[in-house]
Motif scaffolding. Structure first.
Motif, PDB file in Angstrom:
ATOM      1  N   PRO A  43      44.210  16.211  33.814  1.00 57.35           N
ATOM      2  CA  PRO A  43      44.652  16.480  35.194  1.00 57.35           C
ATOM      3  C   PRO A  43      43.786  17.522  35.881  1.00 57.35           C
ATOM      4  O   PRO A  43      43.153  18.380  35.236  1.00 57.35           O
ATOM      5  N   LEU A  44      43.773  17.475  37.199  1.00 57.99           N
ATOM      6  CA  LEU A  44      43.095  18.475  38.019  1.00 57.99           C
ATOM      7  C   LEU A  44      44.132  19.183  38.895  1.00 57.99           C
ATOM      8  O   LEU A  44      45.066  18.545  39.391  1.00 57.99           O
ATOM      9  N   ILE A  45      43.973  20.460  39.073  1.00 54.62           N
ATOM     10  CA  ILE A  45      44.769  21.205  40.047  1.00 54.62           C
ATOM     11  C   ILE A  45      43.834  22.124  40.817  1.00 54.62           C
ATOM     12  O   ILE A  45      42.782  22.540  40.307  1.00 54.62           O
ATOM     13  N   THR A  46      44.200  22.424  42.051  1.00 59.14           N
ATOM     14  CA  THR A  46      43.436  23.365  42.871  1.00 59.14           C
ATOM     15  C   THR A  46      44.357  24.518  43.227  1.00 59.14           C
ATOM     16  O   THR A  46      45.476  24.304  43.702  1.00 59.14           O
ATOM     17  N   VAL A  47      43.881  25.721  42.971  1.00 56.64           N
ATOM     18  CA  VAL A  47      44.674  26.930  43.176  1.00 56.64           C
ATOM     19  C   VAL A  47      44.031  27.774  44.264  1.00 56.64           C
ATOM     20  O   VAL A  47      42.817  28.036  44.232  1.00 56.64           O
ATOM     21  N   SER A  48      44.841  28.207  45.231  1.00 57.13           N
ATOM     22  CA  SER A  48      44.362  29.111  46.279  1.00 57.13           C
ATOM     23  C   SER A  48      44.751  30.531  45.891  1.00 57.13           C
ATOM     24  O   SER A  48      45.923  30.816  45.618  1.00 57.13           O
ATOM     25  N   THR A  49      43.776  31.441  45.849  1.00 54.26           N
ATOM     26  CA  THR A  49      44.028  32.816  45.430  1.00 54.26           C
ATOM     27  C   THR A  49      43.227  33.786  46.279  1.00 54.26           C
ATOM     28  O   THR A  49      42.163  33.447  46.799  1.00 54.26           O
ATOM     29  N   SER A  50      43.744  34.993  46.399  1.00 54.81           N
ATOM     30  CA  SER A  50      43.015  36.065  47.083  1.00 54.81           C
ATOM     31  C   SER A  50      42.499  37.103  46.093  1.00 54.81           C
ATOM     32  O   SER A  50      41.929  38.119  46.492  1.00 54.81           O
ATOM     33  N   ASP A  51      42.703  36.856  44.798  1.00 53.22           N
ATOM     34  CA  ASP A  51      42.246  37.795  43.778  1.00 53.22           C
ATOM     35  C   ASP A  51      40.723  37.761  43.651  1.00 53.22           C
ATOM     36  O   ASP A  51      40.093  36.717  43.885  1.00 53.22           O
ATOM     37  N   PRO A  52      40.110  38.894  43.244  1.00 56.58           N
ATOM     38  CA  PRO A  52      38.644  38.942  43.066  1.00 56.58           C
ATOM     39  C   PRO A  52      38.239  38.297  41.744  1.00 56.58           C
ATOM     40  O   PRO A  52      38.135  38.960  40.707  1.00 56.58           O
ATOM     41  N   VAL A  53      38.008  37.004  41.751  1.00 56.90           N
ATOM     42  CA  VAL A  53      37.718  36.252  40.525  1.00 56.90           C
ATOM     43  C   VAL A  53      36.237  36.346  40.187  1.00 56.90           C
ATOM     44  O   VAL A  53      35.384  36.084  41.038  1.00 56.90           O
TER      45      VAL A  53
END
Length: 500
Positions: free
Chosen positions: A386-396
């Motif tokens: 499976p694929l998922i897309t995650v929206s984040t504001s963390d400094p990755v």
């Protein structure tokens, strides 16, 4: 020291009170802990002077050595301490429980394990050396000791070795555990003072942490938590008391009086720390345990059960030095325990996980797209990915191809980063999932994060870490000393070894 802990120390100075740096407790706290406050004589190699020990806060037992240079009195102290420790060991081993092991099998182990508390790291070191000094002694031969003494040495060595295992709760230093959960406005070195540390965590009414900690440095009001005593006490009270006991040699009544006066003086040095030890334990009990604490305590019970069986079967004491293979295995085990422990702490505690988010090794975000039944390959060999897309504001700081990373809620499922897209509000990260979804052609409900779910991915892995590969003892390479000689039983030469 981490950035967030440093920030918490600044807030502690401003607030005048220690700041919590965890939301849960990361150690097991026994319902019946065995508290031990040891004292040693200055200038002597690990010579025991006194100890206050017990599991009842209102009825501690005081053990003293009126002349620490006298080996016979030292071993009398060791025998008395053994009676307390071995009684707790036997009571824990008396009741067993059935627990679930891997692959649907059940096992038997002790229903509880001893938990020993000392004031600080120096207390652990004292018990380690005391165990080394007693476990090779023999109840027969030219230097006989009570049979309880070598048994005590084996158990103290066992506890001291497990104190090095990350996550173990069988031998704990109060200052270490408190500092793991609260940040004070003083240095890490000053946190080694139990009285000062507790002054920051729970300052008296009308005072603040800094002032209370300053007062705690007064050895008259707050005697040192051991194992070393205050120099003024040594000079003005302890030294004259021991000299009085020496002068009374041969006079039973005078010896009894001198011993009573010494015990009274030493009790005065021990009692303040004894009460603070129980205050520390009570303070920790106010925190709920982390989800993985019970599992780690179960591992402690497994280790305790195995060693109890070894001792009762007449097994040899731990060797003075590990062989090259045993040392390598021990180092590998500690590294594996540390990796698992760090992951479990982060998964249990959002404040701990925040440290990893801050340095870019973890990120929290919302799933904005999901392809739960995506398969890779053709025909029957196609694998569910499976694929998922995650929206984040963390400094990755993770890049495309990095992995495996795992979701905090699904630690057995691994993911690889497929793409990272910068957005005005942060970044969108697409991940390919593997494992933790069974063997079917479609992912069962809940195994793939749905759109809208908040997830936390990190590089931490809390599952079992495979043990390294090591040669058999007989195949130890010559560069590491070659095959070790078989461990021999203790001899009279071992009994003559220095106390330290």
């Amino acid at each position: 020291m981490s950035t967030l802990t440093s920030l918490a120390r600044v807030h502690a100075v401003e607030a005048g009170r220690a700041q919590p740096i965890t939301t849960v407790r990361h150690v097991h706290v026994s319902a019946k802990p065995l508290v031990c406050v040891p004292l040693v004589m200055a200038g002597e190699a690990n010579a025991p002077l006194a100890a206050m020990v017990g599991s009842d806060r209102d009825a501690p037992r005081v053990l003293i050595v009126p002349q620490p240079r006298n080996p016979e009195l030292r071993f009398g102290f060791a025998h008395s301490l053994a009676m307390v420790v071995l009684d707790r060991v036997a009571s824990c081993a008396a009741t067993t429980e059935t627990y679930a092991r891997s692959r649907g099998r059940n096992g038997q182990r002790a229903a509880d394990a001893p938990q020993v508390w000392v004031p600080n790291r120096a207390g652990i070191e004292f018990l380690r050396l005391f165990g080394r000094s007693t476990r090779f002694r023999s109840p027969t031969g030219p230097y006989p000791v009570p049979v309880s003494v070598p048994a005590l040495g084996k158990w103290l060595t066992f506890f001291a070795e497990h104190a090095e295992n990350p996550g173990s709760s069988m031998l704990l230093a109060a200052t270490d555990v408190l500092a793991q959960h609260w940040a004070t406005g003083q240095s890490a070195l000053e946190d080694g003072n139990l009285a000062a540390l507790l002054s920051w965590i729970a300052p008296p009414t009308g005072s603040d942490g800094a002032f209370a900690a300053l007062e705690a440095e007064d050895p008259l009001l707050y005697p040192p938590a051991g194992p070393a005593t205050d120099t003024t006490f040594d000079r003005e009270v302890l030294g004259p008391g021991i000299e009085e006991y020496d002068r009374a040699a041969g006079d039973a009544e005078q010896c009894r009086r001198a011993r009573t006066r010494l015990e009274t003086a030493l009790r005065g040095q021990l009692e303040p720390t004894w009460h603070r030890m129980w205050q520390a334990i009570d303070q920790l009990r106010t925190l709920p345990p982390g989800n993985h604490v019970a599992g780690r305590w179960g591992q402690d019970k497994d280790d305790f059960t195995r060693f109890y069986s070894h001792v009762t079967a007449g097994g040899n004491p731990q060797p003075k030095r590990d062989s090259a293979v045993a040392a390598a295995k021990r180092l590998n085990r500690l590294e594996r325990y540390l990796a698992g422990y760090e992951a479990q702490r982060a998964f249990d505690d959002p404040l701990v996980m925040a440290e990893y988010r801050l340095v870019g090794e973890a990120f929290v975000g919302e799933v904005i797209a999901a392809e739960p039944n995506r398969r890779v390959g053709a025909g029957n060999s196609a694998a569910l990915r499976p694929l998922i897309t995650v929206s984040t504001s963390d400094p990755v700081r993770l890049a495309v191809g990095d992995g495996p990373v795992s979701d905090q809620k699904r630690p057995r499922q691994h993911a690889t980063i497929i793409s990272v897209t910068e957005t005005p509000d942060g970044r969108e990260i697409t991940l390919e999932l593997a494992g933790g979804m069974g063997k079917g052609k479609t992912a069962p409900a809940g195994t793939v994060p749905p759109v809208g779910e908040r997830v936390c991915f990190s590089t931490l892995v809390s599952e079992y870490h495979r043990e390294g590969t090591f040669p058999a003892l007989e195949n130890t390479p010559w560069t590491h000393g070659g095959p070790p000689t078989a461990q021999r039983p203790s001899t009279d030469d071992d009994a003559k070894e220095d106390w330290s």
